[in-house]
Design a protein around this motif. Structure first.
Motif, PDB file in Angstrom:
ATOM      1  N   ARG A 619      64.476  98.659 -20.695  1.00 12.22           N
ATOM      2  CA  ARG A 619      63.834  98.441 -19.617  1.00 12.22           C
ATOM      3  C   ARG A 619      64.713  96.503 -20.089  1.00 12.22           C
ATOM      4  N   GLU A 620      65.075  95.922 -21.203  1.00  7.46           N
ATOM      5  CA  GLU A 620      65.379  94.895 -21.460  1.00  7.46           C
ATOM      6  C   GLU A 620      67.140  94.954 -20.056  1.00  7.46           C
ATOM      7  N   ASP A 621      67.860  94.828 -20.632  1.00  2.18           N
ATOM      8  CA  ASP A 621      69.141  95.647 -19.184  1.00  2.18           C
ATOM      9  C   ASP A 621      68.304  95.375 -17.785  1.00  2.18           C
ATOM     10  N   LEU A 622      67.807  96.048 -17.248  1.00  2.00           N
ATOM     11  CA  LEU A 622      67.226  96.837 -15.356  1.00  2.00           C
ATOM     12  C   LEU A 622      67.187  95.517 -15.452  1.00  2.00           C
ATOM     13  N   LEU A 623      65.679  95.363 -16.191  1.00  2.00           N
ATOM     14  CA  LEU A 623      65.329  93.486 -16.210  1.00  2.00           C
ATOM     15  C   LEU A 623      66.277  92.927 -15.634  1.00  2.00           C
ATOM     16  N   ALA A 624      67.402  92.371 -16.528  1.00  2.00           N
ATOM     17  CA  ALA A 624      68.324  91.240 -16.028  1.00  2.00           C
ATOM     18  C   ALA A 624      69.317  91.923 -14.663  1.00  2.00           C
ATOM     19  N   ARG A 625      69.629  93.046 -14.384  1.00  4.06           N
ATOM     20  CA  ARG A 625      70.736  93.705 -13.337  1.00  4.06           C
ATOM     21  C   ARG A 625      69.481  93.447 -12.197  1.00  4.06           C
ATOM     22  N   GLY A 626      68.384  92.972 -12.452  1.00  5.78           N
ATOM     23  CA  GLY A 626      67.234  93.003 -11.403  1.00  5.78           C
ATOM     24  C   GLY A 626      66.224  94.068 -11.029  1.00  5.78           C
ATOM     25  N   ASP A 627      66.603  95.657 -11.543  1.00  3.84           N
ATOM     26  CA  ASP A 627      66.209  96.432 -11.127  1.00  3.84           C
ATOM     27  C   ASP A 627      64.685  96.923 -11.700  1.00  3.84           C
ATOM     28  N   ALA A 628      63.981  96.317 -10.735  1.00  3.67           N
ATOM     29  CA  ALA A 628      62.606  95.619 -11.787  1.00  3.67           C
ATOM     30  C   ALA A 628      62.105  97.409 -11.354  1.00  3.67           C
ATOM     31  N   ARG A 629      61.812  98.606 -10.138  1.00 10.94           N
ATOM     32  CA  ARG A 629      62.056  99.370  -9.961  1.00 10.94           C
ATOM     33  C   ARG A 629      62.011 101.033 -11.001  1.00 10.94           C
ATOM     34  N   MET A 630      63.316 100.852 -11.652  1.00  7.30           N
ATOM     35  CA  MET A 630      63.946 101.238 -13.158  1.00  7.30           C
ATOM     36  C   MET A 630      62.631 100.665 -13.943  1.00  7.30           C
ATOM     37  N   ALA A 631      63.038  99.440 -14.471  1.00  2.52           N
ATOM     38  CA  ALA A 631      62.240  99.105 -15.208  1.00  2.52           C
ATOM     39  C   ALA A 631      61.148  99.226 -15.510  1.00  2.52           C
ATOM     40  N   ALA A 632      59.829  99.393 -14.342  1.00  2.00           N
ATOM     41  CA  ALA A 632      58.715 100.047 -14.260  1.00  2.00           C
ATOM     42  C   ALA A 632      58.836 101.211 -14.600  1.00  2.00           C
ATOM     43  N   ARG A 633      59.827 102.389 -14.519  1.00  2.00           N
ATOM     44  CA  ARG A 633      59.664 103.324 -15.172  1.00  2.00           C
ATOM     45  C   ARG A 633      59.400 103.515 -16.404  1.00  2.00           C
ATOM     46  N   LEU A 655      51.175 100.732 -20.560  1.00  2.00           N
ATOM     47  CA  LEU A 655      50.666 101.631 -19.036  1.00  2.00           C
ATOM     48  C   LEU A 655      50.480 100.978 -18.672  1.00  2.00           C
ATOM     49  N   ARG A 656      49.382 100.108 -18.565  1.00  2.00           N
ATOM     50  CA  ARG A 656      48.845  99.025 -17.839  1.00  2.00           C
ATOM     51  C   ARG A 656      49.469  98.236 -16.948  1.00  2.00           C
ATOM     52  N   GLN A 657      50.271  97.603 -17.813  1.00  2.00           N
ATOM     53  CA  GLN A 657      51.612  97.236 -17.140  1.00  2.00           C
ATOM     54  C   GLN A 657      52.223  97.302 -15.959  1.00  2.00           C
ATOM     55  N   ALA A 658      52.650  98.612 -16.488  1.00  2.00           N
ATOM     56  CA  ALA A 658      53.660  99.544 -16.033  1.00  2.00           C
ATOM     57  C   ALA A 658      52.949  99.681 -14.424  1.00  2.00           C
ATOM     58  N   VAL A 659      51.413 100.232 -14.643  1.00  4.54           N
ATOM     59  CA  VAL A 659      51.071 100.675 -13.365  1.00  4.54           C
ATOM     60  C   VAL A 659      50.890  99.557 -12.570  1.00  4.54           C
ATOM     61  N   THR A 660      50.490  98.570 -12.566  1.00  6.89           N
ATOM     62  CA  THR A 660      50.878  97.102 -12.156  1.00  6.89           C
ATOM     63  C   THR A 660      52.244  96.802 -11.494  1.00  6.89           C
ATOM     64  N   GLU A 661      53.637  97.075 -12.277  1.00  4.14           N
ATOM     65  CA  GLU A 661      54.934  96.767 -12.251  1.00  4.14           C
ATOM     66  C   GLU A 661      55.394  97.727 -11.021  1.00  4.14           C
ATOM     67  N   LEU A 662      54.405  98.748 -11.294  1.00  7.51           N
ATOM     68  CA  LEU A 662      55.068 100.262 -10.097  1.00  7.51           C
ATOM     69  C   LEU A 662      54.342 100.190  -8.504  1.00  7.51           C
ATOM     70  N   ARG A 663      52.902  99.229  -8.578  1.00 10.32           N
ATOM     71  CA  ARG A 663      52.417  99.330  -7.544  1.00 10.32           C
ATOM     72  C   ARG A 663      53.185  98.424  -6.400  1.00 10.32           C
ATOM     73  N   GLY A 664      53.818  97.384  -6.966  1.00 13.12           N
ATOM     74  CA  GLY A 664      53.947  96.093  -7.131  1.00 13.12           C
ATOM     75  C   GLY A 664      55.341  96.135  -5.927  1.00 13.12           C
ATOM     76  N   GLU A 665      55.964  97.589  -6.621  1.00 12.78           N
ATOM     77  CA  GLU A 665      57.304  97.852  -6.476  1.00 12.78           C
ATOM     78  C   GLU A 665      57.100  99.009  -5.023  1.00 12.78           C
ATOM     79  N   GLY A 666      55.934  99.395  -5.118  1.00 12.94           N
ATOM     80  CA  GLY A 666      55.810 100.422  -3.768  1.00 12.94           C
ATOM     81  C   GLY A 666      56.012 101.715  -4.137  1.00 12.94           C
TER      82      GLY A 666
END
Length: 717
Positions: A619-633, A655-666
């Motif tokens: 997750r940390e590496d995906l966030l650094a790469r700007g891949d928010a969708r995969m990071a949320a998964r 899971l609460r945070q993941a729901v928020t992020e996944l919703r934001g990513e569509g």
């Protein structure tokens, strides 16, 4: 064809195709994009309008009215079938009936052209069901992989609708029976050159359309080319429609010629057509009268074309794709865009082709066959092969540009510079082709691939058949990016099988390994696990032979996906191997994805502590790469792993945070799954029900079968 034509296309392209060699600057594509999931119409209206000036078939329409009404009274889904010769007007009659009865079907009108679908092993039926399910609001992510599951979901979703399903160019009864809707008052209307007598056992009304009678043919001729001209030469007009043999298409061709040549008399046209029919009667005595009539009518029209229009006509006949636009026409004919457009206008005016709603053109199958035969007769040997070479190179370039726009850093064996030339900047530079300058290049690229899906597959088949193996496997590799997002499984499998075979013939083990490993994905989704394993084992050996470490890492990841279903421990081993190989090759994103999948496998296998470490690092590496969708998964899987460890508070927070992020990513599908898992952990029953309600909304909007499970949980509470 004219030679030494420069490959230059400045300015703006109107249509879905651009001739691509070296691309300098931006190219703008104007085309009908696919609808976003939240824009799926509640009342589909997919049946095209009937042709201008419909005549004669009132008896058939009236008989169909009575047959469908009678069947409706006895229950079940009434079926009507129009059969008859090509060009007899079956499709026109079906569209006319659908147009007259739009209000009778408030659940919508659905349309499937089986002639445009790939056949074999039920693939056409499976894709037809997918088309109807999309019309019913099902997202691609929720489309079942198996044919039986698609049919079951279709029956469920159609049960509360009164809908009409129009099936064009049917060749087998199963294509009809698989698409019978469940809703009361629904109906199916099919067209076929075959009589499909087996459908009588299902209560179908079988209506065979014969040629037009003399009066109806005259009525159609007068409606198309003015009554006064028919009245001025009544005997010649009667003879003309007689020579047309009662075929509506032949009458339309003759009427178009009279319209475009105002000084041409009906009597003169009769003489031309009579000569042609006599000639074809002498050289084709075994052909049916109707066939000779169509050929004769086409010959009369063709003979009057200018040299440019005739060349374009023959080139169009050699196209493997069913639709084309001005740019592609210019490419295959060798003319400028202006000359190609003028020729297309001429051919449209002569009724030799039809302009479609998206700005392209299509031709009737009989016209296409005639145009191809004329090319074989008049053009130099190898002309059709040259057309396929140009078209396959053209689509290969555009598919690669779309692939780059969707994910520039994806592993690919194709070298972009080989296909696109040095004029396109490096992937990721912000100017990697015609999609890069749009507001949403990823979405537009996927929309273009979806719109062109059938034609790309047709071109791929032709490229493989003519031995253009390099173009074939490179096109198949780029094409697969569409199927990673829109899972047309039968087409995905076929394209990768064609590509892998072409790579083998081209002596490219790396490409063959890549395509075989990708092929495992649709095979697994189709439940053909043994075949998937065979391709993966072959891909593993080929990847080692190629010496490409990154490719070996990718194959190991695909092997992990296979073992996820059969042996979690072996899956973890495969992901570890992928991780080490990616690190060895310096492939950062590949290593991160391998670490993510490894963490999931470790969690399922009970090694939760190692799973948490792997998932957190991913997750940390995906966030650094700007891949928010995969990071949320990944965050959602972190929550699931904490739940397995008994850390309920940590799991709920993740899971609460993941729901928020996944919703934001569509990412609604993954959001709904996270909501279900979150509901299982919450102490507050009201909040848990809110989570399930939200998941139910997502599943219902997407047509997911999980909606029923979530609803039962809500009702059971």
């Amino acid at each position: 064809m004219p030679q030494h034509v420069a490959n230059s296309l400045p300015g703006t392209v109107h249509g879905q195709i651009a001739q691509v060699g070296s691309v300098h600057g931006g190219i703008t594509f104007n085309y009908h994009s696919a609808q976003a999931p939240d824009q799926v119409p509640r009342r589909p209206d997919q049946v095209p309008r009937p042709p201008h000036r419909f005549v004669d078939r009132e008896w058939a329409l009236a008989e169909l009215d009575g047959a469908l009404a009678g069947a409706e009274e006895t229950g079940g889904c009434p079926i009507g079938v129009f059969s008859g010769l090509p060009g007899i007007g079956k499709t026109a009659a079906a569209r006319q009936w659908a147009h007259r009865h739009r209000e009778r079907f408030p659940g919508g009108q659905f349309y499937v052209d089986f002639g445009a679908l790939a056949g074999g092993a039920g693939g056409d039926v499976s894709e037809a069901l997918a088309m109807c399910l999309r019309g019913l609001g099902v997202y691609d992510s929720y489309l079942p992989a198996r044919l039986a599951d698609r049919a079951a979901l279709y029956r469920t979703l159609s049960a509360d609708r009164r809908m009409l399903v129009v099936l064009d160019d049917v060749s087998r009864p199963a294509q009809v029976t698989a698409l019978l809707p469940q809703g009361a008052g629904s109906a199916v209307l099919a067209t076929s050159t075959w009589r499909l007598g087996e459908l009588a056992l299902d209560g179908a009304a079988l209506l065979h359309l014969d040629v037009l009678d003399r009066e109806s043919s005259l009525e159609l001729l007068a409606a198309l080319c003015e009554q006064r001209r028919v009245d001025a030469e009544p005997e010649a007009a009667a003879e003309l429609v007689g020579l047309c043999g009662g075929l509506p298409m032949a009458v339309r061709l003759c009427a178009a010629r009279l319209l475009t040549h105002r000084r041409l008399t009906i009597g003169a046209l009769v003489g031309e057509l009579a000569d042609e029919q006599s000639r074809f009667g002498r050289i084709g005595a075994s052909s049916g009268r109707e066939e000779r009539t169509m050929v004769a009518a086409l010959e009369v029209v063709y003979r009057d074309l200018s040299d440019t229009a005739a060349t374009v006509y023959r080139a169009v006949g050699c196209l493997p794709s069913r639709a084309f636009d001005t740019a592609l026409t210019a490419l295959v004919s060798g003319y400028s865009r202006e000359a190609a457009q003028e020729a297309l206008d001429t051919l449209e005016a002569a009724s030799l082709l039809t302009a479609t709603e998206d700005g392209r053109y299509s031709v009737h199958d009989l016209v296409r066959l005639h145009a191809r035969e004329m090319s074989r007769r008049l053009d130099p040997p190898g002309t059709e092969r040259e057309v396929v070479r140009r078209v396959s190179g053209h689509y290969r370039a555009l598919a690669l540009l779309a692939d780059l726009a969707v994910r520039a850093d994806r592993l690919r064996i194709t070298e972009p510079v080989e296909v696109l030339g040095a004029g396109v900047r490096e992937p990721g530079s912000g100017d990697a082709g015609p999609f890069a300058n749009s507001e949403s290049p990823r979405r537009d690229a996927l929309d273009w691939l979806e719109a062109e899906r059938g034609d790309v597959l047709a071109v791929l088949r032709a490229a493989a058949a003519f031995g253009f193996d390099r173009q074939a496997w490179q096109l198949a590799e780029s094409f697969t990016v569409l199927f990673l997002h829109h899972r047309h499984l039968a087409e995905w499998r076929e394209s990768l099988e064609l590509g892998a075979a072409a790579a083998n013939r081209d002596g490219q083990p790396a490409a063959e390994a890549r395509l075989r490993s990708l092929l495992s994905r649709p095979l697994l989704d189709l439940g053909r696990d043994d075949e998937a394993r065979e391709h993966l084992e072959a891909a593993d050996q080929l990847a080692v032979e190629s010496g490409r470490v990154v490719l070996q890492a990718s194959v190991q990841e695909f092997l992990g996906r296979y073992w996820d279903r059969h042996d979690p421990a072996r899956a973890a081993d495969a992901y570890r191997a992928s991780l080490m190989l990616n690190l060895q090759a310096g492939e950062g994103r590949g290593a991160t994805l391998a670490r993510y999948f490894l963490g999931c496998a470790q969690s399922v296998g009970g090694d939760h502590a190692a799973a948490l470490a792997a998932l957190a690092e991913a997750r940390e590496d995906l966030l650094a790469r700007g891949d928010a969708r995969m990071a949320a998964r990944v965050l959602a899987d972190l929550g699931r792993t904490r739940a397995r460890l008994g850390d309920v508070a940590g799991a709920v927070a993740d899971l609460r945070q993941a729901v928020t992020e996944l919703r934001g990513e569509g990412a609604s599908h993954y959001e709904a799954r996270a909501l279900e898992d979150l509901a299982d952990l919450l102490d507050d029953p009201a909040e848990a029900r809110d989570c399930l309600r939200r998941a139910l909304v997502v599943y219902k909007e997407g047509g997911s079968p999980r909606a029923a499970d979530v609803l039962s949980r809500l009702v059971g509470d």
